[in-house]
Design an enzyme around this catalytic site. Structure first.
Site, short mmCIF file in Angstrom:
data_model
loop_
_atom_site.label_atom_id
_atom_site.label_comp_id
_atom_site.label_asym_id
_atom_site.label_seq_id
_atom_site.Cartn_x
_atom_site.Cartn_y
_atom_site.Cartn_z
N LYS A 65 16.20 -17.23 -82.08
CA LYS A 65 14.83 -17.11 -82.58
C LYS A 65 13.90 -18.19 -82.04
O LYS A 65 12.74 -17.92 -81.74
CB LYS A 65 14.83 -17.12 -84.11
N GLY A 128 17.30 -24.54 -93.20
CA GLY A 128 17.41 -24.11 -91.82
C GLY A 128 16.37 -23.08 -91.44
O GLY A 128 15.33 -22.94 -92.09
N ASN A 149 18.91 -29.03 -99.93
CA ASN A 149 19.77 -28.94 -98.75
C ASN A 149 20.79 -30.06 -98.83
O ASN A 149 20.51 -31.15 -99.34
CB ASN A 149 18.93 -29.08 -97.47
#
Length: 272
Positions: A65, A128, A149
């Site tokens: 991506k 992420g 996280n």
């Protein structure tokens, strides 16, 4: 017939070709949509060749991506903020337009479920690419977001980056039991290893639970854990997948498919 593909590695498991084929049938659009295995070393060349051969668009999934984002010429706002794209469209002049429909896919699925409320408190697990892809649309919808996280600095950095768009903060695991949330979203990839973030039962029973991953009968590791702790309101990410695909299809073919019957069919095909 317009040519499309989804690029990733691995890619054999992708539901996107089936979803877009059903969209084409539903809308009467003649399209071809296939899965393409991206090569770690040759991805950019593969994608350029794909478009040089006349393809109209591409979906991009892990791990490409960010690399696809770098190849584009024009960007949607959500794509710019995510710094990653899941959708490319070749314009008439040959330039590539990049979008990220993950966020609108999530927001539309939450609306389908009747879950969104103004200023609801959302806990997102993970910092992420999956999280980056949905923060801008969620903040545009005036949601109050907390990011957890395992690497606290990564969550804090992400919260700081998106603070200009709305109410967002990061939290350490030890701080979570003291808080309350209306919606908890799992955006980690731990489920791929059969693991999950094991939140306190009180948080899981008081909130709606959403896992971006999906599985037959919603049996993802995170949702199975949530159910074991007493959660009663939960959903996997299949609706987000079909939702983001619908907005991608609209970008390419100028018609928005009806998600509900396609989602129902894909779910049935997964479970039998």
């Amino acid at each position: 017939m317009n040519q499309y593909a989804v690029w990733g590695n691995p890619i054999a498991q992708s539901k996107s070709p089936r979803i877009h084929t059903l969209f084409g049938q539903q809308t009467g659009k003649a399209i071809s949509y296939v899965a393409k295995l991206g090569d770690e070393q040759q991805f950019e060349q593969q994608l350029k060749q794909f478009f040089a051969e006349g393809a109209k668009g591409a979906n991009i999934t892990a791990p490409f991506k960010e690399r696809a984002f770098a190849l584009a010429d024009l960007y949607s706002e959500s794509c710019l903020q995510a710094e990653a794209c899941n959708t490319l469209k070749r314009l008439d002049d040959g330039r590539l337009y990049a979008d990220n429909t993950d966020g609108v896919g999530l927001v539309s699925d939450l609306a389908r479920l009747g879950w969104p409320k103004p200023h609801q408190r959302i806990l997102i697990l993970g910092a992420g690419g999956a999280t980056k892809g949905v923060l801008y649309p969620l903040l545009q919808a005036q949601q109050q977001i907390t990011i957890y996280n395992r690497t606290a600095d990564k969550a804090a950095s992400l919260a700081k980056k998106f603070a200009k768009f709305g109410q967002i903060q990061s939290a350490c695991f030890d701080e979570l039991p003291e808080q309350s949330f209306d919606l908890i979203i799992n955006a980690t990839s731990l489920g791929l290893q059969g693991k999950c973030v094991e939140l306190p039962a009180r948080l899981l029973t008081q909130a709606n639970i959403y896992d971006m991953q999906y599985a037959p009968n919603m049996q993802t590791p995170f949702l199975e854990y949530a159910r074991s702790q007493g959660a009663t309101q939960y959903q996997d990410g299949l609706g987000m997948l079909v939702g983001q695909a619908a907005y991608t299809f609209q970008l390419w073919e100028d018609v928005l498919p009806d998600v509900e019957p396609i989602l129902k069919q894909i779910k049935q095909e997964m479970e039998f």
